[in-house]
Design an enzyme around this catalytic site. Structure first.
Site: not given
Length: 272
Positions: A236-238
């Site tokens: 999703c956001h790494g």
């Protein structure tokens, strides 16, 4: 209409004037208030001016003025002011519409106290039951308590693989670590970690790692055996987690949560 109303009030006026305390002039001849005359139907018509001149003090209410003494000319103030200025210990009751009940029998005080005490006891018991019902309704039911703990059979999990189980509505990762994974987790310097935590503090058995599979950034579910550090990766956001579930790169602020668990047997794991 005025003549008819005054005609109906004449008996009341007579009783009030006769009952008033004061001078002998309180007894008035009501009949003198009626002027000799007849209407078209032959009925006697009283003189309204004569009645108002004699009984003008009753225009604002017969009862209040009579009690205040204005009927006999002894006072010119309302009954409430008269009562305040003439304070007395004598208590009187108005028995005009109904009779006053006699006081109770003193010998029945014990029975009255028994009834009152019994009623208060019933009220207290009802409040207690209500409070218990409310508290019990707020506690978890049996099916919820049964889901509070989860037993997992780890005998079939191969080394180097991860199994996901559901506990309290959340995914839990159970990883069977190899010797290489254990050495890699212990060789990581704590000063390189965003949330410093030793690997030995996160596991009960070095071969088994149990963490809650929820990313600490925004609650996504990371992918196992992925990322730059061989642990978990949140697409999703790494966010990247290492083999011990510690955050190494990305926006996540904390490590993956370690739930409460214990080994009931060599191949049985109890979470919760």
């Amino acid at each position: 209409m005025l003549a008819r109303g005054l005609g109906r009030r004449l008996p009341t006026l007579t009783r009030l004037v006769q009952s008033a305390e004061g001078s002998p002039g309180a007894l008035l001849d009501v009949s003198s208030c009626v002027r000799e005359g007849r209407g078209k139907d032959g009925a006697v018509v009283p003189s309204s001016s004569n009645l108002l001149s004699r009984f003008g003090h009753f225009s604002r209410g017969f009862a209040s003025d009579a009690l205040a003494g204005t009927a006999s000319g002894t006072a010119t103030m309302p009954a409430t002011q008269m009562a305040l200025k003439n304070i007395s210990n004598e208590i009187t009751y108005d028995e005009h519409t109904h009779e006053r009940c006699a006081p109770g029998d003193p010998s029945k005080k014990a029975f009255a106290y028994l009834v009152l005490t019994g009623g208060r006891f019933i009220y207290a018991s009802a409040l207690r039951i209500l409070a218990l019902k409310l508290i019990l309704s707020m506690s978890a039911s049996r099916d919820v308590l049964a889901l509070a703990s989860l037993e997992v059979d780890i005998s079939s999990i191969e080394p180097g693989s991860t199994v996901t189980v559901k506990w309290r509505g959340k995914p839990v990762f159970v990883r069977h670590r190899t010797e290489a994974d254990i050495k890699l987790a212990n060789s990581t310097p704590l000063n390189e970690l965003r949330d410093p935590e030793d690997d030995a503090a996160r596991v009960l058995n070095p071969e088994w790692l149990v963490v809650v599979g929820v990313c600490t950034h925004l609650g996504c579910v990371p992918l196992p055996n992925a990322g730059d550090y061989g642990g978990w990766f949140c697409p999703c956001h790494g966010s990247h987690y290492d083999i011990s579930g510690r955050i190494r790169k990305g926006p996540a602020p904390y490590n993956l949560e370690v739930p409460q668990y214990k080994f009931t047997e060599e191949t049985k794991l109890l979470i919760g």
